[in-house]
Design an enzyme around this catalytic site. Sequence first.
Site, short mmCIF file in Angstrom:
data_model
loop_
_atom_site.label_atom_id
_atom_site.label_comp_id
_atom_site.label_asym_id
_atom_site.label_seq_id
_atom_site.Cartn_x
_atom_site.Cartn_y
_atom_site.Cartn_z
N HIS A 164 -6.78 -6.02 -27.96
CA HIS A 164 -6.55 -4.75 -28.43
C HIS A 164 -6.71 -3.80 -27.23
CE1 HIS A 164 -5.90 -6.84 -32.21
NE2 HIS A 164 -7.46 -7.09 -32.89
N ALA A 165 -7.27 -4.25 -26.20
CA ALA A 165 -7.81 -2.41 -25.25
C ALA A 165 -6.36 -2.45 -24.57
CB ALA A 165 -8.80 -3.90 -24.49
#
Length: 306
Positions: free
Chosen positions: A124-125
């Site tokens: 998700h980064a």
Amino acid sequence: MIIISHPSCLEHLSPEGHPECPERIEAIRNQLIASGLEFVISERDAQPATDAQLHAVHDKEYLTSLEGMPPSRGVRTFADDIWMSPHTLTAARHAAGAGPQAVDLVLQGTTKAVFCNVRPPGHHAERARAMGFCFYNNIAIAARYALDQAGINRVAILDFDVHHGNGTQDIFLDEPRVLFCSTFQHPFYPHTDTQPDRPYIVNAPLAATAKGTEFRRAVEQAWLPALENFAPQILFISAGFDAHLLDDMSSVSLVEQDYQWVSATLRDYVDTHPDCKGIVSMLEGGYDLPALGRSVVAHIKGLAKL
Ligand SMILES: [Zn+2]
């Protein structure tokens, strides 16, 4: 088959009861021992990622914003549901460094498959944003290393975490040397764009009611033709196990056999395509501890053809 992990991955702490907890790493290790796999795989300690490896993927100001933020004790929030403890960035450095190390092991011919049992997770980064328990995008750092430092021209990232890998898509949106294939519950967190108009981004959404049949169909009809067409030289897996039937994080209902099937299917791809050197798999989600441990065992059995 090699597993890379690091003791520091147990030292990134979240508030009591938080699902992304150090016990995840231990649950996996316990099931590897119980399954007997412990004796047929070798283990390595993760090396920390270098500054250059982090900067190759993430925005400079974002990386600077993380430094100095971990508290001297306890836990503090950094962003929405993103927690930091004193050793968070040490853990994240090792989680991010495992990937390039795994790439080297595969390209040197030491092994055909590596599983990185590390946390915090990464997919998700985004280039300039921590999100969804993730600080550094571990799988993107590994893929970027393969392309820029290891002489590889085409890589594929296969993501079966139940959440869309928005960070990986964000980082490689305009990188045609990366084929990104994913399955994920939809609509669902992270509620970001899953239909970018790129031929090398193959998003296969699953309904909340999906089970193994629908998942396997998506892999066979969307992922495998894309792999044949793209001819990657190395496969990366964002291995999240939160689509498991017993995992409260989602409604999709996969079981251990589904994880073993997809892993063996990807290993078959490597074994039948001599230009594809091997597989680097990275732990993402998976929060029901017993199911997570059993699912990783199934994943490794599939990857190693055991
Ligand atoms: Zn997830």
